[in-house]
Design a protein around this motif. Structure first.
Motif, mmCIF file in Angstrom:
data_model
loop_
_atom_site.group_PDB
_atom_site.id
_atom_site.type_symbol
_atom_site.label_atom_id
_atom_site.label_comp_id
_atom_site.label_asym_id
_atom_site.label_seq_id
_atom_site.Cartn_x
_atom_site.Cartn_y
_atom_site.Cartn_z
ATOM 1 N N GLU A 12 44.323 56.374 45.199
ATOM 2 C CA GLU A 12 45.234 56.544 47.177
ATOM 3 C C GLU A 12 45.532 56.089 47.703
ATOM 4 O O GLU A 12 46.558 55.590 48.283
ATOM 5 N N ASN A 13 44.573 55.033 47.398
ATOM 6 C CA ASN A 13 45.130 53.216 48.047
ATOM 7 C C ASN A 13 45.654 51.657 47.633
ATOM 8 O O ASN A 13 46.640 51.108 48.673
ATOM 9 N N ILE A 14 45.125 51.289 47.179
ATOM 10 C CA ILE A 14 45.321 50.613 46.284
ATOM 11 C C ILE A 14 46.354 50.422 45.870
ATOM 12 O O ILE A 14 47.958 49.679 46.372
ATOM 13 N N ARG A 15 46.614 51.460 44.404
ATOM 14 C CA ARG A 15 47.988 50.961 43.856
ATOM 15 C C ARG A 15 49.136 51.412 44.877
ATOM 16 O O ARG A 15 50.571 51.234 44.537
ATOM 17 N N PRO A 16 49.920 52.438 46.132
ATOM 18 C CA PRO A 16 50.380 52.002 46.167
ATOM 19 C C PRO A 16 50.888 51.420 47.484
ATOM 20 O O PRO A 16 51.791 51.230 47.407
ATOM 21 N N THR A 17 50.207 50.769 47.636
ATOM 22 C CA THR A 17 50.127 49.127 47.795
ATOM 23 C C THR A 17 50.645 48.734 47.522
ATOM 24 O O THR A 17 51.216 46.849 48.200
ATOM 25 N N LYS A 18 51.424 47.993 46.246
ATOM 26 C CA LYS A 18 52.072 47.348 45.216
ATOM 27 C C LYS A 18 53.236 46.622 45.494
ATOM 28 O O LYS A 18 53.211 45.368 45.301
ATOM 29 N N ASN A 19 54.232 47.773 45.971
ATOM 30 C CA ASN A 19 55.240 47.581 46.135
ATOM 31 C C ASN A 19 55.176 46.344 47.314
ATOM 32 O O ASN A 19 56.372 46.065 48.072
ATOM 33 N N ARG A 20 54.230 46.487 47.983
ATOM 34 C CA ARG A 20 55.047 45.170 50.072
ATOM 35 C C ARG A 20 54.266 44.385 49.613
ATOM 36 O O ARG A 20 54.548 43.354 50.189
ATOM 37 N N ALA A 21 53.703 43.412 48.122
ATOM 38 C CA ALA A 21 53.303 42.272 47.916
ATOM 39 C C ALA A 21 54.495 41.472 47.718
ATOM 40 O O ALA A 21 55.496 42.316 47.092
ATOM 41 N N ASP A 22 54.672 40.083 48.288
ATOM 42 C CA ASP A 22 55.616 39.494 47.574
ATOM 43 C C ASP A 22 55.779 39.361 46.055
ATOM 44 O O ASP A 22 57.545 38.107 45.532
ATOM 45 N N LEU A 23 55.186 39.018 45.125
ATOM 46 C CA LEU A 23 54.881 39.024 44.202
ATOM 47 C C LEU A 23 53.967 39.421 42.920
ATOM 48 O O LEU A 23 52.465 39.963 43.687
ATOM 49 N N ILE A 24 54.428 40.126 41.927
ATOM 50 C CA ILE A 24 53.187 40.709 41.220
ATOM 51 C C ILE A 24 52.766 40.211 39.927
ATOM 52 O O ILE A 24 54.113 40.137 39.011
ATOM 53 N N LEU A 25 51.748 40.326 40.062
ATOM 54 C CA LEU A 25 51.416 39.996 38.660
ATOM 55 C C LEU A 25 50.212 40.648 37.227
ATOM 56 O O LEU A 25 50.233 40.967 37.955
ATOM 57 N N ARG A 26 51.226 40.738 36.543
ATOM 58 C CA ARG A 26 51.095 41.786 35.821
ATOM 59 C C ARG A 26 50.603 41.799 33.929
ATOM 60 O O ARG A 26 50.864 41.040 33.854
ATOM 61 N N LYS A 27 48.767 42.149 34.074
ATOM 62 C CA LYS A 27 48.118 41.768 32.858
ATOM 63 C C LYS A 27 48.217 43.140 32.421
ATOM 64 O O LYS A 27 48.463 43.328 32.385
ATOM 65 N N GLY A 28 47.999 42.707 30.934
ATOM 66 C CA GLY A 28 48.263 42.980 29.782
ATOM 67 C C GLY A 28 46.893 43.406 29.155
ATOM 68 O O GLY A 28 45.741 42.519 30.043
ATOM 69 N N GLY A 29 45.756 44.216 27.577
ATOM 70 C CA GLY A 29 45.210 44.345 27.342
ATOM 71 C C GLY A 29 43.588 43.623 27.114
ATOM 72 O O GLY A 29 43.042 43.180 27.207
ATOM 73 N N HIS A 30 44.186 42.500 27.294
ATOM 74 C CA HIS A 30 44.209 40.933 26.909
ATOM 75 C C HIS A 30 43.158 40.545 28.026
ATOM 76 O O HIS A 30 42.694 39.462 28.182
ATOM 77 N N HIS A 31 43.672 40.605 29.460
ATOM 78 C CA HIS A 31 43.000 39.965 30.515
ATOM 79 C C HIS A 31 44.118 39.062 30.875
ATOM 80 O O HIS A 31 43.747 38.044 32.045
ATOM 81 N N LEU A 32 45.642 39.162 29.960
ATOM 82 C CA LEU A 32 46.223 37.417 29.871
ATOM 83 C C LEU A 32 47.729 38.523 30.944
ATOM 84 O O LEU A 32 48.242 39.546 30.695
ATOM 85 N N VAL A 33 47.648 37.328 31.903
ATOM 86 C CA VAL A 33 49.941 37.898 32.588
ATOM 87 C C VAL A 33 50.447 37.795 31.693
ATOM 88 O O VAL A 33 50.621 37.001 30.687
ATOM 89 N N ASN A 34 51.430 38.921 31.336
ATOM 90 C CA ASN A 34 52.522 39.284 30.516
ATOM 91 C C ASN A 34 53.644 39.272 31.264
ATOM 92 O O ASN A 34 55.031 39.512 30.551
ATOM 93 N N GLU A 85 43.848 51.952 32.239
ATOM 94 C CA GLU A 85 42.508 51.837 31.393
ATOM 95 C C GLU A 85 42.080 51.097 31.103
ATOM 96 O O GLU A 85 41.105 50.770 30.353
ATOM 97 N N ASP A 86 43.080 49.576 31.453
ATOM 98 C CA ASP A 86 42.704 48.507 31.215
ATOM 99 C C ASP A 86 41.518 47.708 31.686
ATOM 100 O O ASP A 86 40.238 47.656 32.159
ATOM 101 N N VAL A 87 41.963 48.470 33.073
ATOM 102 C CA VAL A 87 41.431 47.960 34.547
ATOM 103 C C VAL A 87 39.780 48.617 34.338
ATOM 104 O O VAL A 87 38.386 48.706 34.470
ATOM 105 N N PHE A 88 39.608 50.166 33.765
ATOM 106 C CA PHE A 88 38.664 50.230 33.685
ATOM 107 C C PHE A 88 37.945 50.028 32.210
ATOM 108 O O PHE A 88 36.483 50.190 32.927
#
Length: 318
Positions: free
Chosen positions: A289-311, A235-238
């Motif tokens: 279908e393609n992007i989100r399923p690859t998330k856990n293949r990363a070494d590091l995941i930065l999670r952003k909140g609705g304010h566009h800042l990493v939380n 919802e935030d990315v949209f």
């Protein structure tokens, strides 16, 4: 084992923003206001607090990884009795359209280039490896631009293979966000930098398994030394995507050569409706279908909140 205790078997360690910021320690490298404006995306939020809390610890972590990787490479060259070549450390950055990948890539390039051990940092985007629009039209997949099948993966793999083998000069195709197409005859030259950052929505895709082509068993991420996924609620990315589209009416869309020139004079309501249609038809399916399923293949995941800042930060356990 106590049946009432559930063992945490996640491959990731999770950090709050405050916990992550504490890992910076005495590292005090800074970006001045002009540098921040140069790297910040159109509707991204980027300030010195975000750089200090999130990106400086991340840069310190990558520096430690890159330094250890180069030392291992030198030791292996001695063991194999082979002449050492300069091989760049490759960082991959993935995530949805409009989530802030490009800003992250530019911030990392700026901060990492300030370290004495790897001052030369190149940034390459996978947009240049999209098939030209004419080829996408010929294949009937213009409406799937950005999906894995819209990229010349074989060319991207060759580029990475040449970079990682220490080839002195490697060229990457260049993409124009004005004409919305690959620039014919233009190339970005990569000449053995210390670090290469490769940014693109689908760079963590697993290898394909169809056909007899040996390259189909190799993935782009096989060439990465470190990878990052930028995450956020859909919802935030949209919302960020809609806002970015509206702001582009006053900037890039005003260029007479812009592929999107006809959308520059849309009202807010018309712009929102059009951008939402593109999201629902192309970007949402690609994300799911393609992007989100690859998330856990990363070494590091930065999670952003609705304010566009990493939380929140998740780092793969070593």
């Amino acid at each position: 084992m106590n049946k009432g205790v559930v063992e945490n078997i996640s491959p990731f360690m999770t950090f709050s923003r405050a916990e992550w910021a504490a890992l910076r320690e005495s590292y005090s490298m800074k970006m001045d206001p002009e540098e921040i404006q140069q790297v910040k995306g159109l509707n991204d939020v980027l300030n010195m607090e975000e750089i200090a809390d999130i990106y400086l610890p991340l840069t310190r972590l990558i520096h430690l990884h890159a330094d250890a990787s180069q030392e291992l490479y030198r030791s292996r060259s001695i063991f194999l009795k082979k002449q050492e070549k300069k091989v760049p450390y490759i960082i991959g950055i993935a995530g949805s359209v409009a989530v802030g990948k490009s800003t992250l890539a530019r911030v990392l390039r700026t901060l990492l280039s300030k370290w004495d051990l790897h001052p030369r940092v190149d940034l390459v985007t996978t947009d240049g490896f999209l098939y030209p629009n004419a080829e996408l039209e010929r294949r009937g997949i213009m409406d799937k631009k950005g999906f894995p099948e819209s990229f010349n993966v074989a060319a991207l793999l060759r580029f990475l293979e040449e970079v990682k083998s220490g080839k002195p000069r490697v060229e990457a195709p260049v993409y124009s966000h004005i004409t919305y197409d690959v620039k014919p005859g233009e190339a970005q030259v990569v000449e053995q930098p210390d670090i290469v950052i490769l940014e693109g929505i689908n760079v963590l895709q697993p290898p394909r398994h169809k056909g007899a082509d040996p390259e189909e068993g190799v993935s782009v991420s096989d060439y990465f030394d470190f990878s990052i996924y930028v995450d956020a609620d859909e919802e935030d990315v949209f919302s960020w995507y809609i806002e970015r589209f509206k702001k582009l009416r006053e900037t890039a869309f005003r260029n007479p050569d812009s592929y999107f020139r006809k959308y520059a004079d849309l009202s807010d309501e018309e712009a929102e409706a059009f951008a939402a249609g593109v999201w629902n038809r192309i970007n949402h399916p690609n994300l799911v279908e393609n992007i989100r399923p690859t998330k856990n293949r990363a070494d590091l995941i930065l999670r952003k909140g609705g304010h566009h800042l990493v939380n929140q930060i998740k780092m793969r356990k070593i």
